[in-house]
Design an enzyme around this catalytic site. Structure first.
Site, PDB file in Angstrom:
ATOM      1  N   HIS A 109       0.817  -1.218   0.000  1.00 33.02           N
ATOM      2  CA  HIS A 109       0.000   0.000   0.000  1.00 33.02           C
ATOM      3  C   HIS A 109       0.853   1.272   0.000  1.00 33.02           C
ATOM      4  CE1 HIS A 109      -3.802  -2.208   1.750  1.00 33.02           C
ATOM      5  NE2 HIS A 109      -3.578  -2.478   0.481  1.00 33.02           N
ATOM      6  N   CYS A 120       5.119  11.852 -13.792  1.00 31.51           N
ATOM      7  CA  CYS A 120       6.075  10.943 -14.455  1.00 31.51           C
ATOM      8  C   CYS A 120       6.338   9.672 -13.652  1.00 31.51           C
ATOM      9  CB  CYS A 120       7.384  11.669 -14.757  1.00 31.51           C
ATOM     10  SG  CYS A 120       8.440  11.896 -13.318  1.00 31.51           S
ATOM     11  N   THR A 176      -4.354  -7.722  11.010  1.00 30.01           N
ATOM     12  CA  THR A 176      -5.142  -7.157   9.917  1.00 30.01           C
ATOM     13  C   THR A 176      -6.579  -7.659  10.005  1.00 30.01           C
ATOM     14  OG1 THR A 176      -5.371  -6.946   7.511  1.00 30.01           O
ATOM     15  CG2 THR A 176      -4.238  -8.921   8.301  1.00 30.01           C
TER      16      THR A 176
END
Ligand code: OAD
Length: 233
Positions: A109, A120, A176
């Site tokens: 992430h 760019c 998580t």
């Protein structure tokens, strides 16, 4: 003799919680204080870049003050001592795995430490306080942005992660909640190739039913114990 197992580890905000960094979805977490669409989407950045840059400047300042905990250190030990592959994938944008001694960390992430040119795609080390409109050192456009994967954008390094998952013997998810894809689907991919799956989280994640082994406690306790078991074979 069987070769040493290949291990894939996925970490989330919970591994940094005991280092003082807030998680997203726990009570009082970051997503209770900020709207995702304001600070973690390309549209939010287009509407109000200052708000987004301020949000990540605050995260960067907090992370700079934070120290790794026993869970980060244990994963660094596993990477150093395990004879097989250890692929460490994190959803976290802090650098506590690196501070804890891990060399090869896949930041799917993005990372607070990095700045990205929206024109760019050049990347360079972010200053502690990023400013809106800073020039890109490569193309000179004033198009700096935090190098964070926002909702609606494609996570980084997916090919490498999927290759590692296709060879995994052990998959571990740590800290998580299992809410955000594609990361929340890694356990399914690992199961598909027959890997043993372990979850280490304070409370059951959304995808808890897909894990063989569930350890519900603080990462600073579960992770060093698990690493010691793996290293003992
Ligand atoms: P969440 O905040 O969704 O989940 C954190 C999990 O950690 C929760 O399930 C907690 O129970 C657990 N937890 C809290 N303290 C813990 C501790 N001391 N030890 C072990 N577990 C603990 O965070 P993530 O799952 O990392 O993405 O969130 C995934 C993504 O959503 C983030 O990368 C971020 C966010 O929106 C982007 O910003 C793109």
């Amino acid at each position: 003799m069987m070769s040493a197992p290949s291990i894939v580890i996925l970490t989330g905000a919970g591994i940094s919680a005991e280092s003082g960094l807030g998680t997203f979805r726990d009570e009082g977490g970051l997503w209770a204080q900020h709207r995702i669409e304001d600070v973690a989407t390309p549209e939010g950045f287009a509407r109000n870049p200052q708000r987004v840059v301020d949000f990540y400047n605050a995260r960067r300042a907090q992370a700079a003050e934070a120290s790794p905990n026993a869970a980060h250190a244990a994963l660094a030990r596993l990477q150093a001592e395990h004879l097989g592959d250890v692929t460490l994938v994190t959803q976290n944008v802090d650098d506590l795995h690196e501070k804890g001694g891990s060399g090869d960390v896949i930041h799917m992430h993005g990372a607070l430490a990095s700045a990205l040119c929206a024109a760019c795609e050049h990347r360079w080390p972010a200053r502690l306080e990023m400013s809106v409109g800073e020039e890109c050192p490569a193309c000179a456009a004033p198009t700096i942005r935090p190098d964070i994967v926002w909702f609606g954008e494609i996570p980084y390094h997916m090919e490498r992660i999927e290759r590692a998952l296709a060879n995994a013997d052990i998959f571990a998810a740590i800290g998580t909640s299992g809410n955000v894809y594609p990361a929340a689907g890694f356990v399914q991919m690992a199961r598909h190739v027959g890997a043993e799956t372990v979850e280490m989280n304070l409370e059951p994640g959304e995808n808890v039913g897909l894990f063989d082994d569930i350890r519900e406690s603080k990462a600073s306790e579960t992770v060093p114990n698990w690493v010691a078991e793996v290293l003992a074979g």
